[in-house]
Design a protein around this motif. Structure first.
Motif, PDB file in Angstrom:
ATOM      1  N   THR A  94       0.600   4.455  -2.583  1.00  8.72           N
ATOM      2  CA  THR A  94       0.503   5.849  -2.137  1.00  8.72           C
ATOM      3  C   THR A  94       1.547   6.713  -2.820  1.00  8.72           C
ATOM      4  O   THR A  94       1.263   7.822  -3.289  1.00  8.72           O
ATOM      5  CB  THR A  94       0.665   5.946  -0.604  1.00  8.72           C
ATOM      6  OG1 THR A  94      -0.378   5.192   0.026  1.00  8.72           O
ATOM      7  CG2 THR A  94       0.596   7.392  -0.140  1.00  8.72           C
ATOM      8  N   ARG A  95       2.774   6.206  -2.913  1.00  7.36           N
ATOM      9  CA  ARG A  95       3.846   6.966  -3.577  1.00  7.36           C
ATOM     10  C   ARG A  95       3.550   7.157  -5.060  1.00  7.36           C
ATOM     11  O   ARG A  95       3.798   8.219  -5.624  1.00  7.36           O
ATOM     12  CB  ARG A  95       5.185   6.264  -3.379  1.00  7.36           C
ATOM     13  CG  ARG A  95       5.713   6.308  -1.943  1.00  7.36           C
ATOM     14  CD  ARG A  95       7.038   5.588  -1.832  1.00  7.36           C
ATOM     15  NE  ARG A  95       8.075   6.264  -2.631  1.00  7.36           N
ATOM     16  CZ  ARG A  95       9.284   5.734  -2.871  1.00  7.36           C
ATOM     17  NH1 ARG A  95       9.585   4.520  -2.389  1.00  7.36           N
ATOM     18  NH2 ARG A  95      10.163   6.398  -3.591  1.00  7.36           N
ATOM     19  N   LEU A  96       2.988   6.122  -5.705  1.00  4.84           N
ATOM     20  CA  LEU A  96       2.644   6.228  -7.118  1.00  4.84           C
ATOM     21  C   LEU A  96       1.548   7.275  -7.347  1.00  4.84           C
ATOM     22  O   LEU A  96       1.491   7.910  -8.396  1.00  4.84           O
ATOM     23  CB  LEU A  96       2.172   4.878  -7.652  1.00  4.84           C
ATOM     24  CG  LEU A  96       3.247   3.787  -7.818  1.00  4.84           C
ATOM     25  CD1 LEU A  96       2.591   2.449  -8.122  1.00  4.84           C
ATOM     26  CD2 LEU A  96       4.236   4.158  -8.912  1.00  4.84           C
TER      27      LEU A  96
ATOM     28  N   PRO B 182       0.815  -1.227   0.000  1.00  5.62           N
ATOM     29  CA  PRO B 182       0.000   0.000   0.000  1.00  5.62           C
ATOM     30  C   PRO B 182       0.846   1.273   0.000  1.00  5.62           C
ATOM     31  O   PRO B 182       0.444   2.296  -0.581  1.00  5.62           O
ATOM     32  CB  PRO B 182      -0.816  -0.119   1.293  1.00  5.62           C
ATOM     33  CG  PRO B 182      -0.936  -1.600   1.513  1.00  5.62           C
ATOM     34  CD  PRO B 182       0.376  -2.159   1.046  1.00  5.62           C
ATOM     35  N   LYS B 183       2.019   1.238   0.631  1.00  6.81           N
ATOM     36  CA  LYS B 183       2.896   2.407   0.658  1.00  6.81           C
ATOM     37  C   LYS B 183       3.408   2.732  -0.749  1.00  6.81           C
ATOM     38  O   LYS B 183       3.590   3.892  -1.107  1.00  6.81           O
ATOM     39  CB  LYS B 183       4.071   2.169   1.606  1.00  6.81           C
ATOM     40  CG  LYS B 183       3.675   2.075   3.079  1.00  6.81           C
ATOM     41  CD  LYS B 183       4.882   1.855   3.958  1.00  6.81           C
ATOM     42  CE  LYS B 183       4.470   1.769   5.428  1.00  6.81           C
ATOM     43  NZ  LYS B 183       5.648   1.520   6.316  1.00  6.81           N
TER      44      LYS B 183
END
Length: 266
Positions: A10-12, A6-7
């Motif tokens: 989020t960055r994408l 999930p991180k």
């Protein structure tokens, strides 16, 4: 199939991930994995050496939305199945295409037949789940998946994809309940209620997939006109739908006052 953290997602959706770092995280067959992710609806692009979701740079107006509604023979994707699916493609405020199909099924309770009007005699003549899911996968492509209670429709469609041997969905998604709650006051936010109050879709037949998808399309168009002027990209829209403060629920007495004012204007 590799499941992204999930991180990473989020960055994408925000600043993106440098090319070497992202491809390294995909493993030894990064090129193949990347193509598989795209085939699952992940609209990812490489710009200036950085991977990011296309929706983080695409304006809301230019985004291709696919508004989806499903009818099912129960509430649990693990035990039940889709019996009808309807979808509308929307871009720049214009409807580009629609998709609609019943799905072969031999088990529909009397209650669901009464609610939807879909009879077993109809689904016995319908295309198989495998055929419908493959057709819909092509129709959906990498569009942003939109639904009124999007989590329900998204999870059901994704589960049906896996049931017929396809990969689960990775499309970006947007919920019109969340969006409506953050753009206008209402006593309730159910689709039938909003359609009645806002006169969204005159020919609506509630609990039929394409009709509900069309009503949701009308609602999406209405809410997009109410967005803050500071909001530009689709990722900003998705974040707004989840993070912005909800409007106050309209109390019955205030609703009555507004209706009287509306009649007075007419």
């Amino acid at each position: 199939m590799k499941i992204l953290d999930p991180k990473v997602l989020t960055r994408l959706s925000k600043n993106g991930i440098p090319k070497e770092e992202f491809e390294s995280s995909l493993g030894s067959e990064a090129d193949l994995t990347l193509e598989l992710l795209k085939a699952q609806g992940m609209n990812i692009i490489l710009e200036n050496g950085v991977y990011r979701f296309r929706s983080s740079t695409t304006s809301v107006e230019d985004t291709l939305f696919c508004i989806v509604d499903v009818e099912s023979n129960g509430s649990k994707p693990s035990h039940h199945q889709i019996i009808e699916i309807g979808a509308v493609k929307l871009q720049n405020g214009k409807i580009l295409d629609t998709y609609e199909s019943l799905v072969y099924c031999t088990d529909i309770s009397d209650q669901i037949q009464d609610i939807t009007g879909i009879k077993i005699s109809q689904t016995l003549k319908a295309p198989s789940l495998s055929k419908v899911m493959r057709e819909f996968r092509l129709f959906l492509g990498d569009a942003v998946f939109v639904g009124h209670d999007a989590k329900f429709d998204y999870n059901f469609v994704s589960a049906m994809m896996e049931r017929v041997g396809l990969q689960r969905l990775l499309n970006r998604s947007l919920c019109t309940i969340d969006l409506a709650e953050r753009t206008f006051e209402s006593e309730r936010y159910g689709l039938a209620y909003l359609n009645e109050q806002l006169e969204l879709y005159r020919d609506a037949t509630h609990h039929r997939a394409l009709s509900d998808a069309m009503t949701t399309t009308k609602l999406l168009k209405r809410t997009l006109k109410l967005l803050p002027t500071s909001l530009h990209t689709t990722e900003e829209l998705i974040a707004f739908s989840k993070e912005a403060k909800k409007m106050k629920r309209l109390k019955p007495e205030k609703k009555e006052k507004q209706e009287k004012e509306k009649k007075g204007e007419e």
